[in-house]
Scaffold this active site. Structure first.
Site, PDB file in Angstrom:
ATOM      1  CB  ALA A  66      -0.856   0.059   1.189  1.00 48.03           C
ATOM      2  N   GLY A 109      -0.430  -4.912   0.540  1.00 46.99           N
ATOM      3  CA  GLY A 109      -1.564  -5.031   0.012  1.00 46.99           C
ATOM      4  C   GLY A 109      -1.314  -5.435  -1.518  1.00 46.99           C
ATOM      5  CD  GLU A 112      -4.530  -7.218   2.500  1.00 40.85           C
ATOM      6  OE1 GLU A 112      -5.258  -7.620   3.326  1.00 40.85           O
ATOM      7  OE2 GLU A 112      -4.026  -6.270   2.068  1.00 40.85           O
ATOM      8  CD  GLU A 132       0.168  -5.616   5.532  1.00 40.95           C
ATOM      9  OE1 GLU A 132      -0.628  -5.526   4.610  1.00 40.95           O
ATOM     10  OE2 GLU A 132       0.983  -6.843   5.822  1.00 40.95           O
TER      11      GLU A 132
END
Length: 258
Positions: A66, A109, A112, A132
């Site tokens: 991210a 991310g 993901e 994270e």
């Protein structure tokens, strides 16, 4: 002219290719980029000329995660007002096969996003990670859920708690990816698999995907009943008639996706 800011798209026969296009930022994901990805996936899902979707990234990496600069000043209220993960929820509604071609870093991310694909092919040297925890947070776009369903509780906790980097070989061993190939063969091998799927009956692919997804959450008996209804439904398709007729006539079937 490309109509997107952070992705590029192309159509190769009946295979749609989506490329993440922030190579200088290692394709880090911001909100607009995720919106562009899922939005065009939905367009391809509705397009009768598209049978398979391929997702990959420009440059050295699939996605390093991210865009932290975008998120660092957020708070619970701002995230709720933004409905931070609404676009992510839409990935689960794509009915056509999604193939991921990943390389370099597949972090946070980006990991993901890769897990939203149905099948994953990785190049040698690819690394996966959920880092994270080192930022004082945790995955929020389905990472803890999808990873646990793939590798089991204890291995998921190990990877999520430590944030360690997972090699492509380890990811293959635990069923996270389907195949490892040389970097120069990544797109060639992915497109070869995509082409093979594109020549299968589209409705069968869709309902197989639907049934397998339900198997992840349903108890065995309920899953079997769901499977049976999809099995019956395919007997209303033209492709079922074509496939069985071609088998009896000993010829190659000509599937129309209907």
């Amino acid at each position: 002219m490309n109509r997107f800011e952070f992705i590029e798209t192309s159509l190769k026969r009946n295979i749609a290719v989506i490329e993440l296009n922030r190579p200088r930022q290692l394709n880090s994901l911001n909100r607009k980029m995720v919106n562009e990805i899922v939005g065009v996936m939905e367009e391809f899902d509705r397009d009768e000329n598209v049978r398979v979707i391929v997702l990959t990234g420009k440059g050295r990496s699939f996605s390093a995660g991210a865009d932290i600069d975008e998120m660092m000043d957020d708070n619970p209220v701002s995230l709720e007002q933004l409905n931070q993960f609404a676009d992510w929820d839409r990935f689960a509604l794509i009915k056509k096969p999604i193939l991921g071609a990943v390389k370099g870093f597949v972090f946070g991310g980006g990991f993901e996003l890769a897990l939203c694909c149905d099948l994953l092919i990785a190049s040698i040297g690819t690394e996966f990670s959920f880092p994270e925890v080192g930022l004082g947070v945790m995955p929020g776009a389905g990472g803890t859920q999808r990873l646990t369903k793939l590798v089991g509780r204890t291995k998921a906790l190990e990877w999520l708690w430590t944030g360690e980097r997972i090699s492509a070989e380890t990811a293959l061993k635990h069923g996270v990816i389907n195949k490892i190939v040389a970097p120069e063969l990544l797109m060639e091998e992915t497109m070869k698999l995509a082409d093979r799927l594109a020549n299968q009956p589209l409705l069968s692919l869709r309902l197989i995907k639907d049934s397998v997804n339900k198997a992840v959450d349903y108890p065995l008996y309920e899953g079997m009943q769901y499977e049976r209804k999809n099995f019956y439904l395919l007997f209303a398709s033209q492709d079922q008639k074509e496939g069985m007729t071609a088998f009896v006539e000993k010829r190659k079937p000509d599937y129309q996706g209907k």
